[in-house]
Scaffold this motif. Sequence first.
Motif: not given
Length: 114
Positions: A72-84
Amino acid sequence: MSTFRVRPYTRTGGRTRSTTTLAIETIVTTNERAARDALTSTAEHRIISDLCRLPHSVAEVAARLRLPLGVVRVLLADMSDLALIDVHEQGGAGGDGRPSMELMERVLSGLRRI
């Protein structure tokens, strides 16, 4: 309808770490961009976006999705990087690296509600 289980780390392409470090108490919320980009997001991102319309901590997202915290940390970090998603940093640690009294009181309050 048949379902199949996917190993959790296949959801992150086998990655166990991300460029952004999110504490378990960090609060995340879906933003307007996530709604606009819903068709281009992954299935996991869409599920998290729906869940995080209301504020949730990283730990809560992991618990609700029944996925390991690292995934979940990786998924959320990816979403943060994509500004989602919007990441709302909590003042969790004091200057000495120990948890603040405010954080400890929130944890205690949460434990009492269980």
